[in-house]
Design a protein around this motif. Structure first.
Motif, PDB file in Angstrom:
ATOM      1  N   ASP A 157       0.731  -1.194  -0.037  1.00  0.00           N
ATOM      2  CA  ASP A 157      -0.042  -0.187  -0.217  1.00  0.00           C
ATOM      3  C   ASP A 157       0.877   1.128   0.157  1.00  0.00           C
ATOM      4  O   ASP A 157       0.556   2.124  -0.768  1.00  0.00           O
ATOM      5  CB  ASP A 157      -0.883  -0.091   1.200  1.00  0.00           C
ATOM      6  CG  ASP A 157      -2.090  -1.000   0.980  1.00  0.00           C
ATOM      7  OD1 ASP A 157      -2.522  -1.492   0.052  1.00  0.00           O
ATOM      8  OD2 ASP A 157      -2.685  -1.204   2.036  1.00  0.00           O
ATOM      9  N   ASP A 158       1.943   1.182   0.614  1.00  0.00           N
ATOM     10  CA  ASP A 158       2.917   2.438   0.617  1.00  0.00           C
ATOM     11  C   ASP A 158       3.862   2.649  -0.290  1.00  0.00           C
ATOM     12  O   ASP A 158       4.330   3.648  -0.439  1.00  0.00           O
ATOM     13  CB  ASP A 158       3.645   2.422   2.102  1.00  0.00           C
ATOM     14  CG  ASP A 158       4.775   1.434   2.179  1.00  0.00           C
ATOM     15  OD1 ASP A 158       4.254   0.436   1.587  1.00  0.00           O
ATOM     16  OD2 ASP A 158       5.634   1.503   2.915  1.00  0.00           O
ATOM     17  N   ASP A 159       3.939   1.698  -1.447  1.00  0.00           N
ATOM     18  CA  ASP A 159       4.666   2.091  -2.603  1.00  0.00           C
ATOM     19  C   ASP A 159       3.897   3.036  -3.281  1.00  0.00           C
ATOM     20  O   ASP A 159       2.503   3.223  -3.156  1.00  0.00           O
ATOM     21  CB  ASP A 159       4.732   0.758  -3.338  1.00  0.00           C
ATOM     22  CG  ASP A 159       5.526  -0.483  -2.944  1.00  0.00           C
ATOM     23  OD1 ASP A 159       6.449   0.089  -2.151  1.00  0.00           O
ATOM     24  OD2 ASP A 159       5.225  -1.521  -3.125  1.00  0.00           O
ATOM     25  N   THR A 180      -9.376  14.029 -10.247  1.00  0.00           N
ATOM     26  CA  THR A 180     -10.435  13.404  -9.751  1.00  0.00           C
ATOM     27  C   THR A 180      -9.989  12.860  -8.499  1.00  0.00           C
ATOM     28  O   THR A 180     -10.662  13.078  -7.359  1.00  0.00           O
ATOM     29  CB  THR A 180     -10.840  12.131 -10.594  1.00  0.00           C
ATOM     30  OG1 THR A 180     -10.100  10.947 -10.736  1.00  0.00           O
ATOM     31  CG2 THR A 180     -11.396  12.628 -11.850  1.00  0.00           C
ATOM     32  N   TYR A 181      -9.096  12.118  -8.373  1.00  0.00           N
ATOM     33  CA  TYR A 181      -8.629  11.449  -6.943  1.00  0.00           C
ATOM     34  C   TYR A 181      -7.407  12.203  -6.436  1.00  0.00           C
ATOM     35  O   TYR A 181      -6.660  12.627  -6.997  1.00  0.00           O
ATOM     36  CB  TYR A 181      -8.299  10.001  -7.287  1.00  0.00           C
ATOM     37  CG  TYR A 181      -7.177   9.602  -7.962  1.00  0.00           C
ATOM     38  CD1 TYR A 181      -5.598   9.703  -7.565  1.00  0.00           C
ATOM     39  CD2 TYR A 181      -7.447   8.918  -9.179  1.00  0.00           C
ATOM     40  CE1 TYR A 181      -4.981   9.050  -8.440  1.00  0.00           C
ATOM     41  CE2 TYR A 181      -6.356   8.430 -10.052  1.00  0.00           C
ATOM     42  CZ  TYR A 181      -5.197   8.724  -9.656  1.00  0.00           C
ATOM     43  OH  TYR A 181      -3.959   8.298 -10.557  1.00  0.00           O
ATOM     44  N   GLU A 185      -4.219   9.441  -1.226  1.00  0.00           N
ATOM     45  CA  GLU A 185      -5.032   8.551  -0.604  1.00  0.00           C
ATOM     46  C   GLU A 185      -4.820   7.264  -1.120  1.00  0.00           C
ATOM     47  O   GLU A 185      -5.256   6.129  -0.624  1.00  0.00           O
ATOM     48  CB  GLU A 185      -6.731   9.227  -1.055  1.00  0.00           C
ATOM     49  CG  GLU A 185      -6.897  10.302  -0.274  1.00  0.00           C
ATOM     50  CD  GLU A 185      -8.412  10.705  -0.309  1.00  0.00           C
ATOM     51  OE1 GLU A 185      -9.105  10.262  -1.376  1.00  0.00           O
ATOM     52  OE2 GLU A 185      -8.891  11.674  -0.002  1.00  0.00           O
ATOM     53  N   ILE A 186      -4.227   6.940  -2.404  1.00  0.00           N
ATOM     54  CA  ILE A 186      -4.201   5.794  -3.126  1.00  0.00           C
ATOM     55  C   ILE A 186      -2.749   5.519  -3.360  1.00  0.00           C
ATOM     56  O   ILE A 186      -2.512   4.524  -4.030  1.00  0.00           O
ATOM     57  CB  ILE A 186      -5.254   5.488  -4.252  1.00  0.00           C
ATOM     58  CG1 ILE A 186      -4.951   6.410  -5.359  1.00  0.00           C
ATOM     59  CG2 ILE A 186      -6.473   5.604  -3.568  1.00  0.00           C
ATOM     60  CD1 ILE A 186      -5.553   6.128  -6.672  1.00  0.00           C
ATOM     61  N   ASN A 187      -2.002   6.417  -2.880  1.00  0.00           N
ATOM     62  CA  ASN A 187      -0.632   6.525  -3.525  1.00  0.00           C
ATOM     63  C   ASN A 187      -0.224   6.174  -4.977  1.00  0.00           C
ATOM     64  O   ASN A 187       0.462   5.206  -5.232  1.00  0.00           O
ATOM     65  CB  ASN A 187       0.152   5.322  -2.458  1.00  0.00           C
ATOM     66  CG  ASN A 187       0.673   5.915  -0.969  1.00  0.00           C
ATOM     67  OD1 ASN A 187       0.562   6.987  -0.842  1.00  0.00           O
ATOM     68  ND2 ASN A 187       0.928   4.899  -0.082  1.00  0.00           N
ATOM     69  N   THR A 188      -0.978   6.897  -5.641  1.00  0.00           N
ATOM     70  CA  THR A 188      -0.762   6.908  -6.931  1.00  0.00           C
ATOM     71  C   THR A 188      -1.052   8.128  -7.714  1.00  0.00           C
ATOM     72  O   THR A 188      -1.924   8.987  -7.235  1.00  0.00           O
ATOM     73  CB  THR A 188      -1.924   5.683  -7.737  1.00  0.00           C
ATOM     74  OG1 THR A 188      -1.782   4.576  -7.069  1.00  0.00           O
ATOM     75  CG2 THR A 188      -1.912   5.615  -9.145  1.00  0.00           C
TER      76      THR A 188
END
Length: 374
Positions: A94-96, A129-130, A134-137
Motif C-alpha cells: 500500500d505504501d509504494d 479526480t482522485y 489517498e491511494i499512493n498513485t
C-alpha cells in the motif's frame, strides 16, 4: 569475441521469447525465473486476479460507451492489457507509490480508485479526480513518458527518507523512444534508485508499430543502463505478478532499479478518437484475441476446479455493480462554477494566483453583462 546479431524487426515482436507461467491455452508451465515468486499463490489469489480483470474490462467497456454517448470527452481503452495492469499492481504494498500513464485503468482500480475517479477528469469536471496521497498513485500522466522521471525523483526521495518503499512507472512501447524515459533510466541507475519501470509493449504507439520503435526487444535496452530486466508474457497475469514481485524485492533489498517489458496487445483504438482499422490488419487482431488474458486465467481456474457457477455469477454481479457506479458518477456529475478551475492548483495561496482569479473573474463578469443586454 562477443556474439553479434543483425537487428531484425521480428525480434522486437517475438511473443514466444518471453517468460511465462501460463501458456495461451491456460496451462501451467514452469519457468525457473518466475516460479520462486509465486509459490504462495493460492486458488483464492487466482480468483482475485480473475475478478479484478473482469471488473477492469467492464470499467473500460463502460468508459467507451459513455464517450460514444457524449458523456465524456475522450477515453483510452485498455482491453487486452488487463493482465499486465492487474498482475503487476497486485504485487505492490500500500505504501509504494505508482506513476501511471493515461491507460492504466487496471492499476488505478487495484490501487483503490473509486468509480468517479475513472471518469470525472475525462468529462472535464476535475483536474484529476482522485487525491494521489489517498491511494499512493500519481495522477494519470498525459505527457508521454514524463511519469518515468517523476517516479525516479520520488524514488530518490525514498532513499533519503531511509524507508523500503518502491516507486514504479508505467509507460508504453512508444514512450520508450522518448528522451524522458531514457533520462530517467540514467538517473535511476546512477543513484540506484528503488524504482521499477514497466513498459507495456502493446505493439502499437498510436498508428506506429513497435518495429518502428525497436529492432530488438525493448527489455534489452535496460542492461545497457546497468538495470536488470525481464521480458514477460503480458497476457499472463500470474507471470506479471511474479515479475513485479522480483522487481520489488530487488529494489527493497537495495539492488536499485529494475525493468519489465510486458508483451501484450492493444485490442481497441489508441483512444476513442482513433480508428485502428486504418493501420492494423484484422488477422493480427484476431490472432491476439485468441490470447485473451481473462480467458487464459479462466482456463487455469477450470483446470483447478475453481470456476463454478456461483463464482461466475458473483464476479458478473460485482462487475455490473462497479460499471453501474461508473455510469452513475458520470451522469450525476455537477459542473462547478467556472472560477473554481483555479481552486486546488497550489497548496498555498499566492499573489500570482490571486491576480489570475481577479482577471478571470472580470472576464466571466463580461458574459453576465451580455446576458443583461439581451
Amino acid at each position: 569475441m562477443a556474439h553479434t546479431q543483425t537487428p531484425t524487426a521480428d525480434l522486437a515482436t517475438d511473443v514466444d521469447d518471453v517468460a511465462r507461467l501460463l501458456n495461451p491455452d491456460g496451462e501451467r508451465v514452469a519457468d525457473p525465473d518466475l516460479d520462486p515468486w509465486v509459490k504462495d499463490v493460492s486458488v483464492d489469489t487466482l480468483r482475485g486476479l480473475y475478478r479484478d480483470m473482469v471488473i477492469v474490462r467492464r470499467i473500460d467497456t463502460e468508459g467507451i460507451a459513455l464517450q460514444r454517448q457524449g458523456q465524456v470527452g475522450l477515453w483510452a481503452p485498455c482491453q487486452g492489457q488487463e493482465a499486465v495492469q492487474v498482475g503487476t499492481a497486485r504485487a505492490f504494498r500500500d505504501d509504494d507509490f505508482v506513476f501511471p500513464s493515461y491507460r492504466e485503468i487496471g492499476v488505478n482500480y487495484v490501487r483503490g480508485a473509486k468509480p468517479a475517479d475513472f471518469v470525472l477528469a475525462w468529462r472535464g469536471e476535475a483536474h484529476s479526480t482522485y487525491n494521489p496521497y489517498e491511494i499512493n498513485t500519481a495522477t494519470p500522466q498525459i505527457i508521454i513518458g514524463a511519469q518515468s522521471l517523476h517516479a525516479v525523483g520520488y524514488a530518490m526521495g525514498i532513499q533519503r527518507d531511509g524507508t523500503d518503499q518502491v516507486a514504479a512507472a508505467y509507460f508504453g512501447d512508444g514512450a520508450s523512444s522518448q528522451g524522458d524515459v531514457n533520462e530517467a533510466m540514467v538517473f535511476a541507475s546512477s543513484f540506484r534508485a528503488p524504482v521499477v519501470f514497466v513498459c507495456t509493449n502493446n505493439q502499437w504507439a498510436i498508428s506506429e508499430p513497435v518495429t518502428v520503435q525497436a529492432k530488438f526487444p525493448i527489455a534489452g535496452r535496460a542492461p545497457g543502463f546497468g538495470i536488470p530486466s525481464m521480458r514477460v508474457d503480458g497476457n499472463d497475469a500470474l507471470a506479471c505478478l511474479a515479475a513485479m514481485r522480483w522487481a520489488l524485492d530487488n529494489a527493497r533489498a537495495g539492488g536499485g532499479p529494475a525493468f519489465i517489458e510486458a508483451v501484450t496487445y492493444r485490442m481497441g483504438p489508441h483512444t476513442t478518437s482513433d480508428d485502428p482499422t486504418r493501420y492494423r490488419d484484422r488477422d493480427e487482431v484476431e490472432a491476439w484475441r485468441r490470447r485473451d488474458p481473462i480467458a487464459r486465467l479462466e482456463a487455469l481456474l477450470r483446470t483447478e476446479g475453481a470456476f463454478d457457477d456461483e463464482f461466475v455469477a458473483q464476479v458478473a454481479a460485482d462487475a455490473d455493480a462497479f460499471g453501474a457506479d461508473v455510469r452513475a458518477a458520470t451522469l450525476g456529475a455537477k459542473t462547478r462554477e467556472p472560477l473554481t478551475v483555479l481552486d486546488d492548483v497550489y497548496a498555498e495561496p499566492h499573489s500570482g494566483l490571486d491576480e489570475q482569479r481577479r482577471w478571470y473573474g472580470a472576464y466571466l463578469d463580461g458574459f453576465a453583462d451580455e446576458e443583461v443586454a439581451r
